[in-house]
Design an enzyme around this catalytic site. Structure first.
Site, short mmCIF file in Angstrom:
data_model
loop_
_atom_site.label_atom_id
_atom_site.label_comp_id
_atom_site.label_asym_id
_atom_site.label_seq_id
_atom_site.Cartn_x
_atom_site.Cartn_y
_atom_site.Cartn_z
CB SER A 109 -9.52 9.20 -9.17
OG SER A 109 -10.85 9.15 -9.57
CB SER A 110 -11.56 5.73 -12.97
OG SER A 110 -12.60 5.82 -12.02
CB CYS A 111 -13.38 10.94 -11.60
SG CYS A 111 -12.15 11.85 -10.67
CE1 TYR A 138 -9.96 14.07 -5.23
CE2 TYR A 138 -10.72 12.52 -6.88
CZ TYR A 138 -9.99 12.80 -5.75
OH TYR A 138 -9.28 11.79 -5.15
CE LYS A 142 -6.61 12.77 -7.01
NZ LYS A 142 -5.47 12.45 -6.13
CG HIS A 181 -16.41 5.46 -2.59
ND1 HIS A 181 -15.07 5.42 -2.26
CD2 HIS A 181 -16.62 6.65 -3.18
CE1 HIS A 181 -14.49 6.54 -2.66
NE2 HIS A 181 -15.41 7.31 -3.22
N1 NAP Z 1 -10.76 5.38 -2.24
C1 NAP Z 1 -10.90 5.14 -3.53
O1 NAP Z 1 -11.84 4.42 -3.95
C2 NAP Z 1 -9.96 5.71 -4.52
C3 NAP Z 1 -10.16 5.38 -5.85
C4 NAP Z 1 -9.32 5.90 -6.79
C5 NAP Z 1 -8.30 6.73 -6.39
N2 NAP Z 1 -8.08 7.03 -5.09
C6 NAP Z 1 -6.97 7.95 -4.79
O2 NAP Z 1 -6.11 7.48 -3.79
C7 NAP Z 1 -5.62 8.58 -3.00
C8 NAP Z 1 -5.88 8.32 -1.53
O3 NAP Z 1 -7.27 8.08 -1.34
P1 NAP Z 1 -7.85 7.47 0.02
O4 NAP Z 1 -9.12 6.80 -0.34
O5 NAP Z 1 -6.78 6.73 0.75
O6 NAP Z 1 -8.20 8.81 0.81
P2 NAP Z 1 -8.29 9.06 2.39
O7 NAP Z 1 -8.56 7.79 3.13
O8 NAP Z 1 -9.21 10.21 2.57
O9 NAP Z 1 -6.81 9.54 2.76
C9 NAP Z 1 -6.29 10.73 2.29
C10 NAP Z 1 -5.14 11.15 3.17
O10 NAP Z 1 -4.66 12.40 2.68
C11 NAP Z 1 -4.15 13.12 3.75
N3 NAP Z 1 -4.31 14.56 3.55
C12 NAP Z 1 -5.41 15.23 3.14
N4 NAP Z 1 -5.19 16.56 3.15
C13 NAP Z 1 -3.90 16.72 3.58
C14 NAP Z 1 -3.07 17.87 3.82
N5 NAP Z 1 -3.52 19.10 3.61
N6 NAP Z 1 -1.81 17.66 4.28
C15 NAP Z 1 -1.35 16.40 4.51
N7 NAP Z 1 -2.08 15.28 4.29
C16 NAP Z 1 -3.34 15.45 3.85
C17 NAP Z 1 -4.93 12.72 5.00
O11 NAP Z 1 -4.02 12.67 6.06
P3 NAP Z 1 -4.43 12.72 7.66
O12 NAP Z 1 -5.27 11.49 7.87
O13 NAP Z 1 -3.14 12.69 8.35
O14 NAP Z 1 -5.23 13.96 7.86
C18 NAP Z 1 -5.54 11.37 4.63
O15 NAP Z 1 -5.07 10.33 5.44
C19 NAP Z 1 -6.34 9.83 -3.54
O16 NAP Z 1 -5.48 10.50 -4.42
C20 NAP Z 1 -7.50 9.27 -4.30
O17 NAP Z 1 -7.83 10.07 -5.41
C21 NAP Z 1 -8.90 6.54 -4.14
#
Ligand code: NAP
Length: 317
Positions: A109-111, A138, A142, A181
Site C-alpha cells: 500500500s502507498s502508506c 500496518y 507491509k 475509505h
Molecule cells: N482497498 C484499498 O484501497 C487498497 C489500497 C492499497 C492496497 N491494498 C492492498 O490490497 C490487499 C487486499 O486489500 P482488500 O481491500 O481487497 O482487502 P479486503 O477486502 O479486506 O480483503 C482481504 C482478504 O484477506 C483475507 N484474510 C484476512 N485475514 C486472513 C487470514 N488470517 N487467513 C486467510 N485470509 C485472510 C480475507 O479473507 P476472507 O474474506 O476469506 O476472510 C479477505 O477477503 C491488501 O494487502 C491491501 O493492503 C488495498
C-alpha cells in the site's frame, strides 16, 4: 513462465482486490485457480499454510490477503495490524520459497512511504524518513513484506515482486460509514441523502486535499501484467498518476448518484495530508497504464452498489 493452465493461488480471493484478480484471470482464460477462504485456511497458521503448499504445489501466488482497516482500527488494534499481517505474508512468502513457487506477487500500500516524502511518491523514497503514525503498524508489516521479497530476489534470484497500489475502489468495496475509505463512504452518503430526500450532505474536512483513485479492475490487470512478465525490479507503484481534490470527487459522485443539494464541509474535522499521489512512471516505462477513467469507475461502482445493496460489505472494527 506462467501460462493459462498454471496453478495460480490467489490468497484473499473474497476481498475487493482478490476477487477482482480472480475475475480478471477467469476472463482471460486462466483455468487452474486455487482459492481458500480464511475459514478454510487461516494464513496466520504456519503449519496449515505449509501443508497446503505441500499438497497443492502452486506455480504462482498472489498475496491479496491482509488484515485491512482505517485509522480507528489501526489505532485500537496496533498489535493485530502489525502481527497478523506479518504472519499472513511471512507464511505465504516462506512457503512459496520452500515449495518452489515460480512467481510471487506481494500487494502492499502507498502508506509504506514516509509521511513527508516529496510528491509524487517514487519507489526510491521507501525508508528515507518516518512514517505516518496513524497507520505505522500496518505500514511496517507491509515494508517487511517488500523487504522479504527483495531479499529473496537478491539471495535466491527468484521472481518475487511487490506492487504498491494507490487508493483503490470498485466492486466488493467496504461501504460501512465508520470504517470505509472516502470514495465508497461518499457513494453511500449521497445515495442515502437522495433516497431520504435530504438536501444537505455533510462531509469531513475542507475538501481541498488531493488524492488519487484507481479502479480495482485496473489493479487486477496490473497484477496479471506482473504475473505474465518478468519485471526487472522488486517494487512498483500502481496508480493512475493523476489526483483530484476531495471537493471535485464529492461533486462527481453527487452528480453520478443524482443527489441534488448542498455539500457542507465540516472544517472542524481533520483533512489529513494535503496531497498523496504515486509516481507511476516505472510501470508506464514497462508499458502498463490504467484503462478506466475515474468517472466511469465511479459509475460502475455505483451501479454495483445498487445491484448489491442488500449484501454490501460493512466491515466493523
Ligand atoms: N482497498 C484499498 O484501497 C487498497 C489500497 C492499497 C492496497 N491494498 C492492498 O490490497 C490487499 C487486499 O486489500 P482488500 O481491500 O481487497 O482487502 P479486503 O477486502 O479486506 O480483503 C482481504 C482478504 O484477506 C483475507 N484474510 C484476512 N485475514 C486472513 C487470514 N488470517 N487467513 C486467510 N485470509 C485472510 C480475507 O479473507 P476472507 O474474506 O476469506 O476472510 C479477505 O477477503 C491488501 O494487502 C491491501 O493492503 C488495498
Amino acid at each position: 513462465m506462467i501460462h493459462k493452465e498454471s496453478k495460480i493461488y490467489v490468497a484473499g480471493h473474497n476481498g475487493m482486490v482478490g476477487s477482482a484478480i480472480v475475475r480478471e484471470l477467469k476472463n482471460r482464460g486462466y483455468s487452474n485457480l486455487l482459492v481458500r477462504s480464511s475459514s478454510e485456511l487461516d494464513l496466520r497458521n504456519q503449519n496449515s499454510v505449509y501443508e497446503f503448499f505441500k499438497s497443492e504445489k502452486p506455480n504462482a501466488v498472489v498475496d491479496a490477503a491482509a488484515r485491512v482497516g482505517g485509522i480507528l482500527a489501526n489505532r485500537d488494534f496496533p498489535y493485530q495490524f502489525l502481527m497478523e499481517n506479518m504472519q499472513i505474508q511471512n507464511n505465504l512468502i516462506d512457503a512459496s520459497l520452500k515449495f518452489e513457487v515460480h512467481k510471487f506477487i506481494f500487494l502492499g500500500s502507498s502508506c509504506i512511504y514516509p509521511k513527508h516524502a516529496p510528491q509524487p511518491l517514487k519507489e526510491e523514497y521507501l525508508l528515507t524518513d518516518s512514517l505516518e503514525p496513524t497507520n505505522e503498524w500496518y505500514a511496517i508489516a507491509k515494508i517487511s513484506g517488500v523487504k522479504a521479497c527483495e531479499a529473496i530476489r537478491k539471495q535466491f534470484g527468484k521472481d518475487f515482486v511487490s506492487l504498491m497500489p494507490t487508493n483503490l475502489y470498485g466492486f466488493h468495496d467496504n461501504f460501512d460509514l465508520e470504517t470505509s475509505h472516502v470514495l465508497p463512504a461518499m457513494i453511500r452518503k449521497f445515495h442515502e441523502a437522495k433516497i431520504n430526500n435530504h438536501s444537505n450532505v455533510t462531509l469531513w474536512g475542507s475538501g481541498t486535499p488531493m488524492r488519487e483513485f484507481l479502479f480495482v479492475d485496473d489493479m487486477a490487470r496490473a497484477t496479471i501484467y506482473a504475473l505474465e512478465n518478468q519485471l526487472p525490479e522488486h517494487l512498483y507503484n500502481i496508480g493512475t498518476g493523476k489526483d483530484i481534490t476531495i471537493k471535485t470527487l464529492a461533486e462527481t459522485i453527487q452528480d453520478i448518484v443524482g443527489h441534488k443539494g448542498e455539500i457542507i464541509w465540516d472544517k472542524s474535522k481533520p483533512d489529513g495530508t494535503p496531497r498523496k499521489l504515486m509516481d507511476v512512471s516505472k510501470m508506464a516505462d514497462l508499458g502498463w497504464t490504467c484503462q478506466v477513467e475515474l468517472e466511469d469507475g465511479i459509475r460502475m461502482t455505483y451501479n454495483w452498489f445498487l445491484e448489491n445493496i442488500k449484501h454490501i460489505k460493512e466491515v466493523k472494527i
